[in-house]
Design an enzyme around this catalytic site. Structure first.
Site, PDB file in Angstrom:
ATOM      1  N   GLU A  29       0.840  -1.195   0.000  1.00 19.23           N
ATOM      2  CA  GLU A  29       0.000   0.000   0.000  1.00 19.23           C
ATOM      3  C   GLU A  29       0.876   1.246   0.000  1.00 19.23           C
ATOM      4  OE1 GLU A  29      -2.243  -0.743   3.560  1.00 19.23           O
ATOM      5  OE2 GLU A  29      -2.925  -2.649   2.747  1.00 19.23           O
ATOM      6  N   LEU A  58      -5.906  -1.712  -0.850  1.00 22.93           N
ATOM      7  CA  LEU A  58      -5.699  -1.823   0.599  1.00 22.93           C
ATOM      8  C   LEU A  58      -6.252  -3.170   1.089  1.00 22.93           C
ATOM      9  CD1 LEU A  58      -6.468   1.095   3.046  1.00 22.93           C
ATOM     10  CD2 LEU A  58      -6.601  -1.288   3.713  1.00 22.93           C
ATOM     11  N   ALA A  59      -5.414  -4.185   1.091  1.00 24.90           N
ATOM     12  CA  ALA A  59      -5.882  -5.522   1.484  1.00 24.90           C
ATOM     13  C   ALA A  59      -4.658  -6.385   1.762  1.00 24.90           C
ATOM     14  CB  ALA A  59      -6.735  -6.142   0.378  1.00 24.90           C
ATOM     15  N   GLU A  60      -4.377  -6.593   3.035  1.00 23.43           N
ATOM     16  CA  GLU A  60      -3.108  -7.238   3.400  1.00 23.43           C
ATOM     17  C   GLU A  60      -3.048  -8.707   2.994  1.00 23.43           C
ATOM     18  OE1 GLU A  60      -4.814  -5.228   5.395  1.00 23.43           O
ATOM     19  OE2 GLU A  60      -3.439  -3.533   5.590  1.00 23.43           O
ATOM     20  N   GLN A  82       2.033  -2.302   5.665  1.00 20.21           N
ATOM     21  CA  GLN A  82       2.272  -0.900   6.023  1.00 20.21           C
ATOM     22  C   GLN A  82       2.625  -0.672   7.499  1.00 20.21           C
ATOM     23  OE1 GLN A  82      -0.939   1.989   4.985  1.00 20.21           O
ATOM     24  NE2 GLN A  82       0.689   2.750   3.681  1.00 20.21           N
ATOM     25  N   PHE A  83       1.926  -1.366   8.384  1.00 22.54           N
ATOM     26  CA  PHE A  83       2.245  -1.303   9.817  1.00 22.54           C
ATOM     27  C   PHE A  83       2.117  -2.697  10.390  1.00 22.54           C
ATOM     28  CE2 PHE A  83       1.037   3.118   9.118  1.00 22.54           C
ATOM     29  CZ  PHE A  83       2.044   3.780   9.786  1.00 22.54           C
ATOM     30  N   PHE A  86      -1.047  -4.712  11.210  1.00 20.12           N
ATOM     31  CA  PHE A  86      -1.934  -5.129  10.116  1.00 20.12           C
ATOM     32  C   PHE A  86      -1.561  -6.503   9.561  1.00 20.12           C
ATOM     33  CE2 PHE A  86      -2.085  -0.295   8.916  1.00 20.12           C
ATOM     34  CZ  PHE A  86      -2.546  -0.004  10.190  1.00 20.12           C
ATOM     35  N   ILE A  87      -0.472  -7.081  10.071  1.00 18.83           N
ATOM     36  CA  ILE A  87      -0.078  -8.392   9.537  1.00 18.83           C
ATOM     37  C   ILE A  87      -1.075  -9.479   9.914  1.00 18.83           C
ATOM     38  CG2 ILE A  87       2.394  -7.926   9.471  1.00 18.83           C
ATOM     39  CD1 ILE A  87       2.570  -9.913  11.900  1.00 18.83           C
ATOM     40  N   HIS A 129       0.120   0.031  15.586  1.00 19.28           N
ATOM     41  CA  HIS A 129       1.106   0.453  14.592  1.00 19.28           C
ATOM     42  C   HIS A 129       2.523   0.033  14.989  1.00 19.28           C
ATOM     43  CE1 HIS A 129      -2.145   2.683  12.873  1.00 19.28           C
ATOM     44  NE2 HIS A 129      -1.371   3.351  12.035  1.00 19.28           N
TER      45      HIS A 129
END
Lengths: 325, 355
Positions: A29, A58-60, A82-83, A86-87, A129
């Protein structure tokens, strides 16, 4: 040699590999046009085009799954989450799919993927984050976990990670991106994954740390030295696999050890290090090996963050405890 | 500014069909171009697959297979969809989709090895573009999207097909895969075999959408609904989707409405959630019977042909299961060595405990 901060060193590593190997691609992202929210990939899309460095929706989970698919196709994906918080959305693809691709295909397909993610506390970021989730990743078989503490290591480890034919989870501490500059060689060099580094010689106690905690431990060691205690500091650099030989050799010399991790105390990397010291060097110990870590709570809102994270004072106190045992 | 109509696509979608249950062509325009030999080959594969399924269920009961998901009733979707593709195209299956990867080139004994929990089952021969069946319901959808991205970046003309069921269409990965494929215009075919049940949960409790095919609209890709008991309609739908993919026109979502005659797995009882009437209704749509009627009218097939293929299939299955049974067993040290390209020191040490 150039002076670089850690962010520039990581970017330089990716640039070197994008130049060297046409199969290297970077995506995630916002990584393309603006170079990521921390600008780690800044300029790379302009230099290498939007087929090598590109933004994703935007989709991990799909970022992880696309990396797995591209790995099957012979690419060497560098996928940015990204952070770190979010993993969780992508853990199936990272820990289940990528990490077992070699095993379940009997070696036919591999996952030569680098999953990059910023993490690390002390920056007053929003919730989820900054959490130090390396323990969660290291408990899963089939993936290596790298946490650099300085620009030189970061570049060499990143190049090694990109060239690795197995998946590597590469954690970049937010507090270290701009913390300081150091000499970083131009061009290519690697730092071996799975090899720790003795960053400070000492004879009285071994402090094992990684990432930001190497610097926190160094502050503690400076204080301790004034009091006549010489601490040896080992930077793990890779938390999976752990370089136990370097640790054991140091413990045989100092006979005392503590392990420092930014993550919550239980069942993490520190626990693993201590278990392995017990298995291999228990008769060399003059005291139990202690952990300095965050308490077993959720990562707190910013108000108590600084007190929650391990401090030089807590590290020094733990050292004194093992010295006086 | 363009005015966006408030109404979104909300019509019922008629499923494409070519053959009636009596084997009559009902839609000549959709009839795929196939030679007599090809028609017979498709029939051969469907009969073979049904016989293999019957045998596999028995082998499972005898303890000679491990995990096995029955496929009877879905031969048209399974055989037809891969038949519509080229050998160079890529197949990413879900857990029930073993027939597709076998017909795409995976040796049958390896399918049995996979079922028996042997790693070599997944050691796919070179030149066979398939993954092993995926257990996580939506994960393969993303792999297919990523593999298709690879073809796009390499500027190759292959397409990738991936399978899931009506249950799988509720997974987050399904939507993420469709969305990525839409954004990047990837040559991906998302093939949903809607067999009416996700284990026991009926389709009515799976989604409030009018159809799964409708879900393509939100991703900006083409959505198609097809009669999944009609192998010719399936072939037509997949061929069209593949052509679109090869032409750079992007991805297609195909919903094939089908039925599995047997339960979800070897360990559940379908009578608890399906009625006899429903089963009878779907039995009347049997894809093999329908295709046989069609071919018999053309003089291309007979009951003797069916009997012959069944015998051939039985013999092949017996020979292949024996081959699987004779394959050297996995070892723990072999397993450890398959984790990384170079086994790290700590794993070498752990290996020593098992030698």
């Amino acid at each position: 040699m150039a002076q670089m901060n850690m962010k520039e060193a990581i970017r330089d590593a990716m640039r070197v590999e994008l130049n060297r190997d046409p199969n290297v691609v970077i995506f995630g992202e916002d990584v393309g046009n603006v170079g990521g929210v921390f600008r780690v990939t800044e300029g790379l899309q302009k230099e290498f085009g939007d087929e090598r460095v590109f933004d994703t929706p935007l989709a991990e989970s799909a970022i992880g799954g696309m990396a797995v698919g591209l790995g099957i196709q012979g690419f060497r994906p560098i996928a940015e989450i990204q952070f770190v918080g979010f993993i969780f959305e992508a853990l199936d693809q990272i820990l289940v799919q990528a990490a077992r691709m070699r095993y379940r295909s009997g070696g036919k397909y591999t996952s030569p993927i680098v999953f990059r993610t910023p993490f690390g506390g002390g920056v007053k970021a929003a919730e989820l984050h900054t959490d130090a989730l390396e323990g969660l990743i290291t408990q899963s078989p089939g993936i290596k976990v790298v946490v650099p503490s300085n620009p030189y290591d970061a570049k060499g480890l990143m190049i090694a990670a990109i060239r690795d034919n197995d998946p590597v989870f590469f954690m970049e501490h937010l507090n270290l991106y701009h913390a300081f500059r150091a000499e970083v060689p131009e061009g290519e060099y690697t730092v071996e994954i799975g090899k720790a580094n003795i960053v400070r010689d000492g004879s009285d106690v071994t402090i094992i740390a990684y990432g930001m905690m190497v610097h926190t431990a160094t502050k503690a060691a400076d204080e301790l030295e004034k009091q006549g205690i010489k601490a040896e500091i080992i930077d793990l650099r890779t938390v999976s696999p752990i370089d136990i030989d370097t640790i054991v050799n140091s413990v045989k010399k100092t006979n005392r050890a503590i392990v420092v991790q930014e993550a919550q105390k239980s069942a993490g990397v520190a626990a693993e290090v201590i278990a392995q010291i017990n298995e291999r060097a228990i008769l060399h110990l003059e005291a139990p090996v202690l952990r300095v870590a965050a308490p077993d709570t959720v990562y707190p809102f910013a108000q108590v963050e600084d007190a929650w994270l391990p401090t030089p004072a807590r590290i020094a106190a733990a050292v004194k405890k093992v010295m006086e045992f | 500014m363009t005015k966006v109509p408030y109404e979104v696509y909300s019509e019922e979608v008629e499923a494409l069909s070519v053959l009636s249950p009596e084997g009559e062509i009902v839609n000549q325009d959709l009839m795929p171009e196939l030679t007599d030999e090809q028609l017979k080959e498709i029939m051969y594969r469907m009969v073979f697959t049904r016989t293999w399924d019957d045998r596999a269920v028995n082998l499972g009961r005898q303890g000679r297979l491990g995990f096995y998901a029955p496929v009877s009733g879905q031969e048209a979707t399974m055989v037809g969809s891969v038949y519509a593709l080229d050998k160079e195209d890529f197949v990413c299956p879900g857990y029930r989709d073993m027939p597709q990867i076998v017909w795409h080139g995976l040796p049958l004994y390896q399918a049995f090895l996979y079922s028996r929990g042997h790693q070599h089952g997944g050691q796919i021969p070179d030149g066979v573009n398939v993954l092993m069946p995926q257990i996580i319901i939506g994960a393969q959808i993303l792999h297919a999207m990523g593999i298709a991205m690879g073809y796009k970046l390499k500027k190759q003309k292959q397409v990738v097909i991936t399978y899931t069921g009506d249950g799988g269409s509720s997974e987050g990965d399904f939507y993420e895969g469709l969305n990525f494929a839409g954004v990047y215009k990837l040559p991906t075919i998302f093939f949903v075999q809607n067999n009416g049940y996700a284990i026991t949960t009926p389709f009515s409790k799976q989604t409030a959408a009018l159809s799964i095919a409708h879900k393509a609209v939100a991703a900006g890709i083409k959505g198609v609904k097809v009669d999944g008991m009609d192998v010719l309609a399936v072939i037509k739908a997949v061929r069209d989707a593949a052509e679109r993919g090869r032409n750079g026109e992007g991805a297609t979502l195909i919903e094939a409405v089908t039925y599995r005659f047997r339960p979800h797995s070897m360990s559940d009882d379908a009578s608890k959630y399906r009625s006899k009437e429903e089963e009878a209704e779907w039995n009347a749509k049997d894809p093999i019977v329908r295709m046989a009627k069609f071919l018999e009218k053309k003089g291309l097939w007979s009951e003797e042909d069916t009997a012959r293929v069944k015998e051939e299939a039985k013999a092949t299955v017996n020979e292949q299961i024996k081959k699987a049974e004779k394959t050297e067993k996995m070892t723990v040290s072999g397993l450890i060595d398959s984790m990384f390209e170079q086994t790290p020191k700590h794993l070498e040490e752990q290996k020593a405990d098992f030698q």
